[in-house]
Design an enzyme around this catalytic site. Structure first.
Site, PDB file in Angstrom:
ATOM      1  N   SER A 113      -8.477  11.939   1.443  1.00 47.33           N
ATOM      2  CA  SER A 113      -8.004  10.899   2.363  1.00 47.33           C
ATOM      3  C   SER A 113      -7.733  11.493   3.730  1.00 47.33           C
ATOM      4  O   SER A 113      -6.926  12.412   3.879  1.00 47.33           O
ATOM      5  CB  SER A 113      -6.717  10.272   1.806  1.00 47.33           C
ATOM      6  OG  SER A 113      -5.991   9.651   2.855  1.00 47.33           O
ATOM      7  N   ARG A 152       0.851  -1.209   0.000  1.00 50.55           N
ATOM      8  CA  ARG A 152       0.000   0.000   0.000  1.00 50.55           C
ATOM      9  C   ARG A 152       0.883   1.255   0.000  1.00 50.55           C
ATOM     10  O   ARG A 152       1.870   1.328   0.723  1.00 50.55           O
ATOM     11  CB  ARG A 152      -0.933  -0.041   1.222  1.00 50.55           C
ATOM     12  CG  ARG A 152      -1.838  -1.265   1.177  1.00 50.55           C
ATOM     13  CD  ARG A 152      -2.731  -1.344   2.380  1.00 50.55           C
ATOM     14  NE  ARG A 152      -3.630  -0.211   2.447  1.00 50.55           N
ATOM     15  CZ  ARG A 152      -4.317   0.116   3.539  1.00 50.55           C
ATOM     16  NH1 ARG A 152      -4.204  -0.597   4.635  1.00 50.55           N
ATOM     17  NH2 ARG A 152      -5.120   1.151   3.519  1.00 50.55           N
ATOM     18  N   ASP A 156     -15.134   2.746   4.155  1.00 47.70           N
ATOM     19  CA  ASP A 156     -14.874   1.426   4.752  1.00 47.70           C
ATOM     20  C   ASP A 156     -16.103   0.513   4.728  1.00 47.70           C
ATOM     21  O   ASP A 156     -15.992  -0.685   4.999  1.00 47.70           O
ATOM     22  CB  ASP A 156     -14.380   1.585   6.195  1.00 47.70           C
ATOM     23  CG  ASP A 156     -12.976   2.192   6.239  1.00 47.70           C
ATOM     24  OD1 ASP A 156     -12.254   2.112   5.231  1.00 47.70           O
ATOM     25  OD2 ASP A 156     -12.610   2.755   7.288  1.00 47.70           O
TER      26      ASP A 156
HETATM   27  C1  S3P Z   1      -8.805   6.110   8.156  1.00 50.35           C
HETATM   28  C2  S3P Z   1      -9.039   6.693   6.948  1.00 50.35           C
HETATM   29  C3  S3P Z   1      -9.502   5.959   5.765  1.00 50.35           C
HETATM   30  C4  S3P Z   1     -10.051   4.576   6.142  1.00 50.35           C
HETATM   31  C5  S3P Z   1      -9.197   3.862   7.142  1.00 50.35           C
HETATM   32  C6  S3P Z   1      -9.027   4.681   8.402  1.00 50.35           C
HETATM   33  C7  S3P Z   1      -8.312   6.967   9.250  1.00 50.35           C
HETATM   34  O1  S3P Z   1      -8.429   5.822   4.867  1.00 50.35           O
HETATM   35  O2  S3P Z   1     -10.222   3.783   4.998  1.00 50.35           O
HETATM   36  O3  S3P Z   1      -9.790   2.616   7.485  1.00 50.35           O
HETATM   37  O4  S3P Z   1      -8.375   6.566  10.425  1.00 50.35           O
HETATM   38  O5  S3P Z   1      -7.863   8.096   8.961  1.00 50.35           O
HETATM   39  P1  S3P Z   1      -8.143   6.998   3.785  1.00 50.35           P
HETATM   40  O6  S3P Z   1      -8.221   8.267   4.500  1.00 50.35           O
HETATM   41  O7  S3P Z   1      -6.761   6.778   3.229  1.00 50.35           O
HETATM   42  O8  S3P Z   1      -9.218   6.817   2.760  1.00 50.35           O
END
Ligand code: S3P
Length: 431
Positions: free
Chosen positions: A171, A127, A320
């Site tokens: 994100s 990732r 999610d």
């Molecule tokens: C999260 C943000 C999300 C999510 C992850 C937890 C976080 O990812 O999918 O399970 O705690 O900031 P992205 O922000 O990269 O989409």
């Protein structure tokens, strides 16, 4: 049965689900509370911390940086002495399966005057961390990563300067890495978001007296304000509650209440979408915790749903829960389409491919697209064998589908659910 190293778990079709439930503490809020407590001045107490694989990885990484952390059941006590008290780790830090750990921690490491090496498990090493390296490099830190994109990663931190940055994708992990770096940077940092994503970091910063403002899609923050110690209680995780919510909607005769769940609007995209599809869901609000997180009880009754189209700015708010939306879509009347969800391809697994493979295993027809999928319902799940590809949310989404199937379903690699939802298999009666 308890969480074990079993090769597979069998889920039988379920009768009506009724009563009151609670779910594990919020994963996103647990990670952030631990990181901020390690940066704070004084002793912080976090109650109801999520003791799951991912959030334990965060505690272990912080310990590797010299943080003084004691755990007692779900209570975590962290004696912070400010950012300056963190020390160069003597070994490589291990973020395990946790994208949130490696990406958010990068923001802290970028502002510390030493070099840290950090890696993760086989899934995490596929990732991208480039997405946090780019803005943090602009702030002054130096990075090395495998193929310049993936963990393992080395971070050489320094005194950072504020930047103005437009996120290439909506994100919360990239946004939060920059915000955590900005706490220790000179001057102001401005972050432009293409769409709103979960705002736990911003709420916590505000609750802890940081100079942070939101103007439209722009967040502005000035560093340099010490973080006071705090006491808090983490609410239940609405992403974990979503498995139960889906089960109650799909299994006839069900009526449940899930108590003390986080109901932050930036996490409620799935519940909002279900309501749009016709679900009978009532939220009973109970106010905010000490870190600004709203909490409440969620009451759900079995409902017949209509299809929905979703995409664009809706996606980060339910990112999610999209495997569950696919499960729900199979039972809903009409064609459900999910667009603009390319981020799913770089989660704990390629979730679009994993959904398509496992839908086929349960006799459901769907169209897989580059950035989403379409499912025409209603279709009936048949029992099958699920391959979660070591992804907790795929295993759990298809376990919920299995509750509504005509025959028993086998879920392979069931242990992957420990990442976010210890006790899941007991809750769904897995054998
Ligand atoms: C999260 C943000 C999300 C999510 C992850 C937890 C976080 O990812 O999918 O399970 O705690 O900031 P992205 O922000 O990269 O989409």
């Amino acid at each position: 049965m308890t969480d074990t190293a079993k090769d597979f778990i069998t889920i039988n079709p379920s009768g009506a689900i009724t009563g009151e439930f609670s779910v594990p503490p919020d994963k996103s809020v647990s990670h952030r509370a631990a990181m901020l407590a390690a940066l704070a001045e004084g002793t912080s107490v976090i109650d109801n911390y999520l003791m799951s694989g991912d959030c334990i990885s965060t505690l272990e990484c912080l310990k590797g940086l010299g943080a003084d952390i004691q755990t007692d059941g779900n209570r975590v006590t962290i004696k912070g002495r400010g950012r300056e008290s963190l020390r160069e780790p003597s070994d490589v830090l291990d973020a395990g399966n946790s994208g949130t750990t490696i990406r958010l921690l990068s923001g802290i490491l970028a502002s510390l005057p030493f070099t840290t090496f950090i890696t993760g498990d086989g899934s995490l090493r596929k990732r991208p961390v480039k997405r946090v390296m780019t803005p943090l490099t602009l702030m002054g830190a130096q990075f090395l990563a495998r193929q310049d994109v993936f963990p393992p990663m080395a971070v050489k931190g320094t005194r950072l300067k504020g930047i103005e940055y437009t996120l290439p994708v909506a994100s919360a992990q990239i946004k939060s890495a920059i915000l955590l770096a900005a706490l220790g940077a000179d001057g102001e940092t401005a972050i432009h978001e293409p769409a709103e994503s979960r705002d736990h970091t911003e709420r916590m910063f505000r609750a802890l007296g940081q100079d942070i403002r939101k103007e439209g899609n722009t967040i502005r923050i000035k560093g340099g304000t010490p973080i006071p110690s705090f006491s808090t209680r983490i609410p239940g995780d609405v992403s974990s509650a979503s498995f139960l919510i889906t089960a109650a909607i799909m299994v006839p005769g069900s009526h449940i209440t899930i108590n003390n769940v986080g109901i932050n609007p930036t996490r409620m995209g799935f519940v909002d979408t279900l309501i749009k599809m016709g679900a009978d869901i009532t939220i009973h609000s109970k106010g905010e915790n000490t870190l600004g997180e709203p909490e409440g009880d969620i009451e759900v009754k079995h409902s017949s749903l209509n299809a929905v189209e979703t995409g664009g700015s809706d996606i980060p708010l339910l990112i999610d829960e999209i495997p569950l939306l696919a499960v729900i879509a199979a039972g809903a009347e009409g064609k459900t389409t999910v667009r603009d969800a390319a981020e799913l391809r770089i989660k704990e697994s390629d979730r679009i491919a994993a959904i398509a493979e496992n839908m086929a295993a349960m006799g459901i027809k769907m169209e897989e697209h580059k950035e989403g999928f379409s499912i025409e319902g209603p279709q009936k799940f048949q029992g099958g064998t699920i391959n979660p590809h070591s992804d907790h949310r795929i295993a759990m989404a298809f376990a919920i589908a299995a509750l509504t199937a005509s025959t028993p379903t086998k879920i392979t690699d069931p242990n992957c659910t420990k990442i976010s939802f210890p006790g899941f298999w007991e809750m769904v009666g897995g054998k």
